[in-house]
Scaffold this active site. Structure first.
Site, PDB file in Angstrom:
ATOM      1  N   LYS A  12       0.853  -1.191   0.000  1.00 40.47           N
ATOM      2  CA  LYS A  12       0.000   0.000   0.000  1.00 40.47           C
ATOM      3  C   LYS A  12       0.890   1.244   0.000  1.00 40.47           C
ATOM      4  CE  LYS A  12      -4.069   0.298   0.626  1.00 40.47           C
ATOM      5  NZ  LYS A  12      -5.158   0.330  -0.377  1.00 40.47           N
ATOM      6  N   THR A  57      -3.738  -5.043   0.673  1.00 47.24           N
ATOM      7  CA  THR A  57      -3.042  -3.775   0.930  1.00 47.24           C
ATOM      8  C   THR A  57      -3.844  -2.912   1.896  1.00 47.24           C
ATOM      9  OG1 THR A  57      -4.023  -2.631  -0.970  1.00 47.24           O
ATOM     10  CG2 THR A  57      -1.984  -3.872  -1.356  1.00 47.24           C
ATOM     11  N   ASP A  58      -5.172  -3.079   1.914  1.00 48.03           N
ATOM     12  CA  ASP A  58      -5.985  -2.337   2.874  1.00 48.03           C
ATOM     13  C   ASP A  58      -5.631  -2.727   4.302  1.00 48.03           C
ATOM     14  OD1 ASP A  58      -8.351  -0.445   3.146  1.00 48.03           O
ATOM     15  OD2 ASP A  58      -9.058  -2.171   4.320  1.00 48.03           O
ATOM     16  N   PHE A 162      33.071  28.177 -11.594  1.00 45.13           N
ATOM     17  CA  PHE A 162      33.024  27.134 -12.613  1.00 45.13           C
ATOM     18  C   PHE A 162      33.868  27.603 -13.796  1.00 45.13           C
ATOM     19  CE2 PHE A 162      30.836  24.418 -15.890  1.00 45.13           C
ATOM     20  CZ  PHE A 162      31.271  23.210 -15.356  1.00 45.13           C
ATOM     21  N   ARG A 179      29.868  33.032  -8.667  1.00 47.09           N
ATOM     22  CA  ARG A 179      28.506  32.789  -9.142  1.00 47.09           C
ATOM     23  C   ARG A 179      27.603  32.389  -7.973  1.00 47.09           C
ATOM     24  NH1 ARG A 179      28.078  26.686 -11.834  1.00 47.09           N
ATOM     25  NH2 ARG A 179      29.065  25.572 -10.095  1.00 47.09           N
ATOM     26  N   GLN A 222      30.029  19.135  -8.409  1.00 52.96           N
ATOM     27  CA  GLN A 222      30.548  17.796  -8.161  1.00 52.96           C
ATOM     28  C   GLN A 222      31.456  17.780  -6.929  1.00 52.96           C
ATOM     29  OE1 GLN A 222      30.307  19.283 -11.104  1.00 52.96           O
ATOM     30  NE2 GLN A 222      30.059  17.840 -12.806  1.00 52.96           N
ATOM     31  N   ASN A 248      21.409  21.425 -10.463  1.00 52.39           N
ATOM     32  CA  ASN A 248      22.046  22.736 -10.419  1.00 52.39           C
ATOM     33  C   ASN A 248      20.999  23.775 -10.800  1.00 52.39           C
ATOM     34  OD1 ASN A 248      23.796  24.911 -10.460  1.00 52.39           O
ATOM     35  ND2 ASN A 248      25.448  23.759 -11.448  1.00 52.39           N
ATOM     36  N   HIS A 250      20.244  26.916 -11.846  1.00 57.69           N
ATOM     37  CA  HIS A 250      21.048  27.974 -12.446  1.00 57.69           C
ATOM     38  C   HIS A 250      20.454  29.359 -12.196  1.00 57.69           C
ATOM     39  CE1 HIS A 250      23.407  24.925 -14.456  1.00 57.69           C
ATOM     40  NE2 HIS A 250      22.312  24.412 -14.986  1.00 57.69           N
TER      41      HIS A 250
END
Length: 301
Positions: A12, A57-58, A162, A179, A222, A248, A250
């Protein structure tokens, strides 16, 4: 033509459960989303439709609600272990269980300068997660706990570079030594043991991740992930490994020269897509084998 049912599990997904503790004037709240998945010899349910070994599942949903009352809901790792052990030990056809839990945090409302006893405000967006796997009996018993956090949104306005990257005929990205770095981290960490103070380790791991993001002079996302991961492993010796996924987010400097203005890294366009997606798995040397710890169900934790 012949075929083989190679793998299967069922359960579930996303049982929303809120537990309020009302045994004192100051109430407490735990708010979770629970997914259960059972493993065993359920081939007949798939191949012939025979449901004689299938716990509905109940029923799994109801078990989660009942256990929140009967056993309490403290740390989500303990709650997941309690549920998984029940399904494996008390439901005869079940040989393995995986419990995935998301926890949504709340902070107390402040009224007239004091915390209110029974009113909260939702915090976030980060969500704490746990994935627990229990399988086998006796000497063959294996228990795995994976903690985590997702939607951990981080941004720093400097301290990120970078440059020096590979360039080809399609490269237009300029190099930068200053940055904005922003991301929404998904981190999952596997414990080498289940004898753990879950609340304390969660606090120490997340603090280590945030501190490293903030303080490292980053040459690339990284590099940041490597340092975040190793910082978490250093902070909590009980960890065997950590897996990190970071888009990332940006932020591009807007050219204001057409309007007669300079823009020394003060006004940005926050792009939502496309984005770089950086991933890393860092394993402690000598860590115990992961076994089926990473075999997911709904994949929410």
């Amino acid at each position: 033509m012949s075929y083989t049912l190679q793998d299967h599990q069922y359960g579930k997904a996303e049982t929303r459960l809120v537990r309020i503790y009302r045994d004192a004037p100051r109430h407490e709240i735990r708010d979770v989303n629970v997914t259960t998945a059972l493993r065993g010899s359920f081939e007949d349910a798939y191949l012939t439709g025979d449901q004689s070994k299938v716990l509905p599942t109940d029923s799994q949903k109801n078990t989660a609600y009942a256990f929140a009352k009967e056993h309490g809901l403290g740390s989500i790792e303990d709650f997941g272990l309690t549920l998984a052990r029940h399904f494996v030990d008390d439901v005869e056809p079940v040989s393995g269980a995986r419990i995935e839990i998301e926890e949504f945090s709340w902070r107390r409302a402040v009224v007239d300068g004091a915390e209110h006893d029974h009113t909260w405000l939702r915090t976030g967006p980060e969500i704490r997660t746990a994935a627990i796997t229990v399988e086998g009996e006796g000497d063959a018993r294996r228990e795995h706990v994976i903690g985590g956090v997702k939607d951990l949104v981080l941004l720093k306005s400097t301290g990120s570079e970078f440059a020096g990257f590979l360039k080809d005929g399609y490269t237009t990205l300029p190099e930068t030594h200053d940055r904005v770095m922003a991301t929404s981290v998904v981190a999952k960490w596997r414990f080498a043991t289940v004898d753990v103070d879950w609340e304390d380790t969660y606090t120490r791991i997340t603090a280590a991740l945030v501190k490293e993001f903030a303080t490292l002079q980053s040459l690339a996302l990284q590099q940041t992930l490597w340092h975040m991961g190793t910082a978490a492993l250093d902070a909590v010796p009980e960890l065997a490994e950590i897996r990190l996924v970071a888009p990332n987010k940006h932020h591009f400097v807007v050219d204001l020269s057409p309007f007669g203005s300079e823009n020394p890294n003060e006004v940005f366009f926050a792009a939502d897509r496309p984005y770089g997606l950086i991933e890393a798995t860092i394993v402690r040397d000598g860590a115990p084998d992961a076994g089926s710890a990473w075999r997911a169900s709904a994949g929410l934790a």
